[in-house]
Design an enzyme around this catalytic site. Structure first.
Site, short mmCIF file in Angstrom:
data_model
loop_
_atom_site.label_atom_id
_atom_site.label_comp_id
_atom_site.label_asym_id
_atom_site.label_seq_id
_atom_site.Cartn_x
_atom_site.Cartn_y
_atom_site.Cartn_z
N GLN A 135 45.46 91.47 -3.43
CA GLN A 135 45.41 91.87 -1.86
C GLN A 135 45.85 90.40 -1.20
O GLN A 135 45.41 89.49 -1.48
CB GLN A 135 44.05 92.09 -1.51
CG GLN A 135 43.89 92.47 -0.15
CD GLN A 135 44.74 93.71 0.29
OE1 GLN A 135 44.87 94.75 -0.58
NE2 GLN A 135 44.85 94.03 1.61
N LYS A 182 40.91 101.64 -0.31
CA LYS A 182 41.96 101.70 -1.57
C LYS A 182 41.30 102.48 -2.68
O LYS A 182 41.62 103.42 -3.48
CB LYS A 182 42.79 100.46 -1.92
CG LYS A 182 43.74 100.23 -1.01
CD LYS A 182 44.54 98.88 -1.41
CE LYS A 182 45.55 98.44 -0.38
NZ LYS A 182 45.94 96.94 -0.26
N ASP A 222 52.29 97.40 -6.37
CA ASP A 222 52.43 96.97 -5.01
C ASP A 222 54.00 96.82 -4.76
O ASP A 222 54.37 96.58 -3.63
CB ASP A 222 51.95 95.43 -4.57
CG ASP A 222 50.86 95.60 -3.70
OD1 ASP A 222 50.82 96.43 -3.04
OD2 ASP A 222 50.44 94.50 -3.58
#
Ligand code: GUN
Length: 288
Positions: free
Chosen positions: A97, A53, A123
Protein backbone atom coordinates in the site's frame (compact mmCIF):
# COMPACT_ATOMS: atom_id res chain seq x y z
CA UNK A 1 -28.11 18.26 -20.74
CA UNK A 2 -28.07 16.15 -17.61
CA UNK A 3 -25.31 13.59 -17.49
CA UNK A 4 -25.93 9.90 -17.17
CA UNK A 5 -24.35 8.96 -13.85
CA UNK A 6 -21.92 6.04 -14.01
CA UNK A 7 -22.73 3.88 -10.99
CA UNK A 8 -19.38 2.44 -9.90
CA UNK A 9 -20.93 0.49 -7.04
CA UNK A 10 -23.31 -1.42 -9.33
CA UNK A 11 -20.65 -2.06 -11.96
CA UNK A 12 -18.18 -3.21 -9.27
CA UNK A 13 -20.78 -5.78 -8.16
CA UNK A 14 -20.83 -7.12 -11.73
CA UNK A 15 -17.03 -7.32 -11.81
CA UNK A 16 -17.00 -9.10 -8.42
CA UNK A 17 -19.52 -11.64 -9.73
CA UNK A 18 -17.16 -12.36 -12.63
CA UNK A 19 -14.29 -12.77 -10.17
CA UNK A 20 -16.40 -15.08 -7.99
CA UNK A 21 -17.03 -17.32 -11.01
CA UNK A 22 -13.31 -17.57 -11.65
CA UNK A 23 -12.67 -18.28 -7.95
CA UNK A 24 -15.21 -21.14 -8.07
CA UNK A 25 -13.51 -22.55 -11.17
CA UNK A 26 -10.12 -22.34 -9.41
CA UNK A 27 -11.55 -24.14 -6.38
CA UNK A 28 -12.30 -27.12 -8.64
CA UNK A 29 -8.53 -27.29 -9.17
CA UNK A 30 -7.90 -26.98 -5.44
CA UNK A 31 -6.67 -23.39 -5.66
CA UNK A 32 -7.75 -20.58 -3.34
CA UNK A 33 -6.43 -17.25 -4.65
CA UNK A 34 -4.40 -15.48 -1.97
CA UNK A 35 -3.79 -11.74 -1.63
CA UNK A 36 -1.22 -10.24 0.73
CA UNK A 37 -1.54 -6.53 1.45
CA UNK A 38 1.43 -4.87 3.12
CA UNK A 39 0.48 -1.81 5.13
CA UNK A 40 3.33 0.14 6.72
CA UNK A 41 2.51 3.00 9.08
CA UNK A 42 -0.77 4.49 10.17
CA UNK A 43 -1.95 6.75 7.34
CA UNK A 44 -5.70 6.99 8.07
CA UNK A 45 -6.84 6.88 4.43
CA UNK A 46 -4.62 3.83 3.77
CA UNK A 47 -6.12 2.05 6.80
CA UNK A 48 -9.60 2.50 5.31
CA UNK A 49 -8.55 1.42 1.80
CA UNK A 50 -6.77 -1.67 3.07
CA UNK A 51 -9.70 -2.68 5.27
CA UNK A 52 -12.05 -2.37 2.28
CA UNK A 53 -9.72 -4.37 0.04
CA UNK A 54 -9.55 -7.22 2.58
CA UNK A 55 -13.31 -7.16 3.17
CA UNK A 56 -14.18 -7.28 -0.53
CA UNK A 57 -11.56 -9.97 -1.20
CA UNK A 58 -13.09 -12.20 1.47
CA UNK A 59 -16.54 -11.70 -0.09
CA UNK A 60 -15.49 -13.22 -3.39
CA UNK A 61 -13.59 -16.10 -1.78
CA UNK A 62 -10.08 -14.68 -1.98
CA UNK A 63 -7.88 -15.46 1.01
CA UNK A 64 -6.71 -11.96 1.99
CA UNK A 65 -4.20 -11.22 4.66
CA UNK A 66 -2.87 -7.86 5.80
CA UNK A 67 0.69 -7.54 7.02
CA UNK A 68 0.81 -4.49 9.26
CA UNK A 69 4.18 -2.91 9.94
CA UNK A 70 5.13 0.07 12.10
CA UNK A 71 5.77 3.50 10.54
CA UNK A 72 9.43 3.13 11.60
CA UNK A 73 9.93 -0.04 9.54
CA UNK A 74 13.20 -0.05 7.59
CA UNK A 75 13.41 -0.51 3.83
CA UNK A 76 15.41 -3.68 4.50
CA UNK A 77 12.66 -5.16 6.64
CA UNK A 78 10.03 -4.26 4.03
CA UNK A 79 12.14 -5.96 1.37
CA UNK A 80 12.37 -9.03 3.60
CA UNK A 81 8.56 -9.13 3.87
CA UNK A 82 8.16 -8.89 0.08
CA UNK A 83 10.71 -11.66 -0.47
CA UNK A 84 8.94 -13.92 2.00
CA UNK A 85 5.62 -13.31 0.21
CA UNK A 86 7.27 -13.98 -3.18
CA UNK A 87 8.33 -17.40 -1.89
CA UNK A 88 4.92 -18.22 -0.37
CA UNK A 89 2.89 -20.42 -2.75
CA UNK A 90 -0.39 -19.58 -1.01
CA UNK A 91 0.08 -15.94 -2.07
CA UNK A 92 -0.88 -15.15 -5.67
CA UNK A 93 -0.97 -11.37 -5.39
CA UNK A 94 1.11 -8.89 -3.40
CA UNK A 95 0.13 -5.26 -2.89
CA UNK A 96 2.34 -2.81 -1.00
CA UNK A 97 0.00 0.00 0.00
CA UNK A 98 1.22 3.48 -0.95
CA UNK A 99 2.27 5.94 0.27
CA UNK A 100 5.02 4.26 2.27
CA UNK A 101 6.01 5.99 5.54
CA UNK A 102 8.08 9.18 5.33
CA UNK A 103 11.20 7.34 6.50
CA UNK A 104 11.30 5.33 3.26
CA UNK A 105 12.91 7.34 0.44
CA UNK A 106 11.52 7.40 -3.09
CA UNK A 107 14.47 5.30 -4.27
CA UNK A 108 13.86 2.74 -1.52
CA UNK A 109 10.13 2.64 -2.36
CA UNK A 110 11.01 1.96 -5.95
CA UNK A 111 13.37 -0.87 -4.93
CA UNK A 112 10.60 -2.39 -2.80
CA UNK A 113 8.04 -2.31 -5.66
CA UNK A 114 10.66 -3.79 -8.01
CA UNK A 115 11.25 -6.64 -5.58
CA UNK A 116 7.69 -7.94 -6.03
CA UNK A 117 7.60 -11.02 -8.26
CA UNK A 118 6.01 -9.67 -11.49
CA UNK A 119 3.78 -12.79 -11.56
CA UNK A 120 2.28 -11.54 -8.28
CA UNK A 121 2.18 -7.82 -9.19
CA UNK A 122 -1.60 -7.39 -8.93
CA UNK A 123 -1.15 -3.62 -8.52
CA UNK A 124 0.52 -3.38 -11.94
CA UNK A 125 3.21 -1.03 -10.59
CA UNK A 126 6.31 -3.15 -11.21
CA UNK A 127 8.43 -1.75 -14.06
CA UNK A 128 7.94 -5.11 -15.85
CA UNK A 129 4.15 -4.70 -15.71
CA UNK A 130 4.36 -1.09 -16.86
CA UNK A 131 6.69 -2.16 -19.67
CA UNK A 132 4.23 -4.87 -20.76
CA UNK A 133 1.50 -2.24 -20.91
CA UNK A 134 3.69 -0.01 -23.09
CA UNK A 135 4.55 -2.98 -25.34
CA UNK A 136 0.92 -4.10 -25.59
CA UNK A 137 1.72 -7.46 -23.95
CA UNK A 138 -0.49 -9.28 -21.45
CA UNK A 139 0.56 -8.38 -17.92
CA UNK A 140 -1.06 -6.85 -14.89
CA UNK A 141 -2.68 -3.46 -15.44
CA UNK A 142 -3.05 -0.98 -12.57
CA UNK A 143 -6.47 -1.34 -10.97
CA UNK A 144 -7.81 2.23 -11.15
CA UNK A 145 -7.19 2.72 -14.91
CA UNK A 146 -8.65 -0.75 -15.57
CA UNK A 147 -11.75 0.25 -13.61
CA UNK A 148 -12.07 3.52 -15.55
CA UNK A 149 -11.86 1.71 -18.88
CA UNK A 150 -14.55 -0.74 -17.78
CA UNK A 151 -16.81 2.19 -16.81
CA UNK A 152 -16.42 3.74 -20.26
CA UNK A 153 -16.95 0.38 -21.97
CA UNK A 154 -20.01 -0.48 -19.90
CA UNK A 155 -21.65 2.76 -21.00
CA UNK A 156 -20.71 2.37 -24.64
CA UNK A 157 -18.62 5.54 -24.67
CA UNK A 158 -16.85 5.63 -28.06
CA UNK A 159 -13.08 5.95 -27.83
CA UNK A 160 -11.75 5.16 -31.28
CA UNK A 161 -10.58 8.36 -32.95
CA UNK A 162 -11.94 10.49 -30.07
CA UNK A 163 -9.98 13.01 -28.06
CA UNK A 164 -9.23 11.94 -24.52
CA UNK A 165 -7.63 14.18 -21.91
CA UNK A 166 -6.04 12.64 -18.83
CA UNK A 167 -5.39 15.17 -16.08
CA UNK A 168 -2.55 13.83 -13.92
CA UNK A 169 0.60 11.91 -14.85
CA UNK A 170 1.08 9.57 -11.90
CA UNK A 171 2.52 6.11 -12.41
CA UNK A 172 -0.45 4.62 -10.61
CA UNK A 173 -3.22 6.30 -12.66
CA UNK A 174 -2.35 8.94 -15.26
CA UNK A 175 0.34 7.16 -17.27
CA UNK A 176 -1.29 3.70 -17.46
CA UNK A 177 -4.65 5.39 -18.14
CA UNK A 178 -3.19 7.23 -21.12
CA UNK A 179 -1.72 3.97 -22.48
CA UNK A 180 -5.04 2.13 -22.16
CA UNK A 181 -6.90 4.93 -23.96
CA UNK A 182 -4.23 4.91 -26.65
CA UNK A 183 -4.61 1.13 -27.03
CA UNK A 184 -8.33 1.81 -27.57
CA UNK A 185 -7.36 4.14 -30.45
CA UNK A 186 -8.23 7.40 -28.70
CA UNK A 187 -6.14 10.50 -29.39
CA UNK A 188 -4.69 11.10 -25.96
CA UNK A 189 -3.39 14.25 -24.26
CA UNK A 190 -1.84 14.00 -20.81
CA UNK A 191 -2.16 17.23 -18.83
CA UNK A 192 -0.49 18.06 -15.52
CA UNK A 193 0.40 20.87 -13.15
CA UNK A 194 2.57 22.66 -15.75
CA UNK A 195 0.03 22.46 -18.56
CA UNK A 196 -0.73 25.87 -20.04
CA UNK A 197 -4.48 26.64 -20.24
CA UNK A 198 -5.72 23.37 -18.84
CA UNK A 199 -9.36 24.45 -19.24
CA UNK A 200 -8.89 24.86 -23.00
CA UNK A 201 -7.32 21.40 -23.31
CA UNK A 202 -10.19 19.82 -21.34
CA UNK A 203 -12.78 21.65 -23.49
CA UNK A 204 -11.44 19.82 -26.57
CA UNK A 205 -12.00 16.40 -25.02
CA UNK A 206 -14.70 13.83 -25.69
CA UNK A 207 -13.42 11.85 -22.69
CA UNK A 208 -11.93 13.42 -19.57
CA UNK A 209 -10.17 11.46 -16.82
CA UNK A 210 -9.48 13.67 -13.80
CA UNK A 211 -6.77 12.24 -11.55
CA UNK A 212 -4.91 15.12 -9.94
CA UNK A 213 -6.12 15.28 -6.35
CA UNK A 214 -7.43 18.86 -6.52
CA UNK A 215 -10.97 19.21 -5.15
CA UNK A 216 -13.57 20.29 -7.76
CA UNK A 217 -10.85 21.45 -10.18
CA UNK A 218 -12.83 20.62 -13.34
CA UNK A 219 -15.63 23.15 -13.73
CA UNK A 220 -18.77 23.01 -15.80
CA UNK A 221 -17.52 25.50 -18.40
CA UNK A 222 -14.39 23.38 -18.97
CA UNK A 223 -16.40 20.48 -20.33
CA UNK A 224 -17.54 19.93 -23.92
CA UNK A 225 -21.28 19.25 -23.95
CA UNK A 226 -21.89 15.49 -24.02
CA UNK A 227 -18.34 14.51 -23.00
CA UNK A 228 -17.75 11.51 -20.71
CA UNK A 229 -16.05 12.57 -17.46
CA UNK A 230 -14.48 10.08 -15.06
CA UNK A 231 -13.55 11.47 -11.65
CA UNK A 232 -10.66 9.60 -10.02
CA UNK A 233 -10.11 12.19 -7.26
CA UNK A 234 -10.73 11.33 -3.63
CA UNK A 235 -10.28 14.52 -1.63
CA UNK A 236 -11.50 15.37 1.82
CA UNK A 237 -13.49 18.65 1.77
CA UNK A 238 -13.39 21.23 4.59
CA UNK A 239 -16.56 19.64 5.99
CA UNK A 240 -14.87 16.21 6.07
CA UNK A 241 -16.91 14.92 3.13
CA UNK A 242 -15.32 13.19 0.14
CA UNK A 243 -15.15 15.28 -3.02
CA UNK A 244 -13.69 14.45 -6.39
CA UNK A 245 -11.53 16.42 -8.81
CA UNK A 246 -14.67 17.37 -10.72
CA UNK A 247 -17.25 19.97 -9.73
CA UNK A 248 -20.12 17.49 -9.79
CA UNK A 249 -23.07 19.92 -9.69
CA UNK A 250 -21.74 22.00 -12.58
CA UNK A 251 -20.35 19.22 -14.74
CA UNK A 252 -23.45 17.03 -14.40
CA UNK A 253 -25.34 19.77 -16.28
CA UNK A 254 -22.98 19.59 -19.25
CA UNK A 255 -21.42 16.13 -19.54
CA UNK A 256 -22.98 13.14 -21.29
CA UNK A 257 -21.64 10.70 -18.66
CA UNK A 258 -20.17 11.42 -15.25
CA UNK A 259 -18.83 9.21 -12.47
CA UNK A 260 -19.60 10.41 -8.94
CA UNK A 261 -17.38 10.53 -5.83
CA UNK A 262 -18.00 8.52 -3.74
CA UNK A 263 -19.59 5.58 -5.55
CA UNK A 264 -17.68 5.89 -8.81
CA UNK A 265 -14.08 4.86 -9.46
CA UNK A 266 -13.33 3.80 -5.83
CA UNK A 267 -15.34 0.55 -5.83
CA UNK A 268 -14.09 -0.23 -9.35
CA UNK A 269 -10.44 0.01 -8.23
CA UNK A 270 -11.02 -2.62 -5.57
CA UNK A 271 -13.03 -4.83 -7.95
CA UNK A 272 -10.14 -4.80 -10.44
CA UNK A 273 -7.66 -5.65 -7.70
CA UNK A 274 -9.75 -8.77 -7.02
CA UNK A 275 -9.90 -9.42 -10.77
CA UNK A 276 -6.09 -9.24 -10.94
CA UNK A 277 -5.67 -11.61 -7.98
CA UNK A 278 -7.95 -14.21 -9.58
CA UNK A 279 -6.07 -13.71 -12.86
CA UNK A 280 -2.73 -14.25 -11.10
CA UNK A 281 -4.00 -17.52 -9.63
CA UNK A 282 -5.41 -18.65 -12.99
CA UNK A 283 -2.17 -17.79 -14.76
CA UNK A 284 -0.13 -19.80 -12.31
CA UNK A 285 -2.40 -22.77 -13.03
CA UNK A 286 -1.90 -22.14 -16.73
CA UNK A 287 -5.55 -21.30 -17.30
CA UNK A 288 -5.40 -17.68 -18.37
N1 GUN B 1 -2.71 3.90 -2.51
C1 GUN B 1 -3.82 4.45 -3.04
N2 GUN B 1 -4.28 3.69 -4.05
C2 GUN B 1 -3.43 2.65 -4.16
C3 GUN B 1 -3.37 1.51 -5.03
O1 GUN B 1 -4.20 1.31 -5.93
N3 GUN B 1 -2.33 0.67 -4.82
C4 GUN B 1 -1.41 0.88 -3.85
N4 GUN B 1 -0.43 -0.02 -3.73
N5 GUN B 1 -1.43 1.90 -3.04
C5 GUN B 1 -2.45 2.79 -3.20
Amino acid sequence: MTAQIIDGRALARTVRREVEQRVVALAADGVVPGLAVVLAGDDPASQVYVRNKAKMAARVGIDARTIRLPAEVSAGDLLGVVERLNADDTVHGILVQLPLPAGISAAEASTILRAIDPAKDVDGLHPASLGQLVAGEAGFVACTPSGCMRMLRAHGVPLEGRRAVVIGRSTIVGKPMALLLLAANATVTVCHSRTVDLAARVREADVVIAAVGRPRLVRGDWVKPGAAVIDVGINRGDDGKLVGDVHFDEVSQVAGHLSPVPGGVGPMTIAYLLHNVSLAAARRLGGA
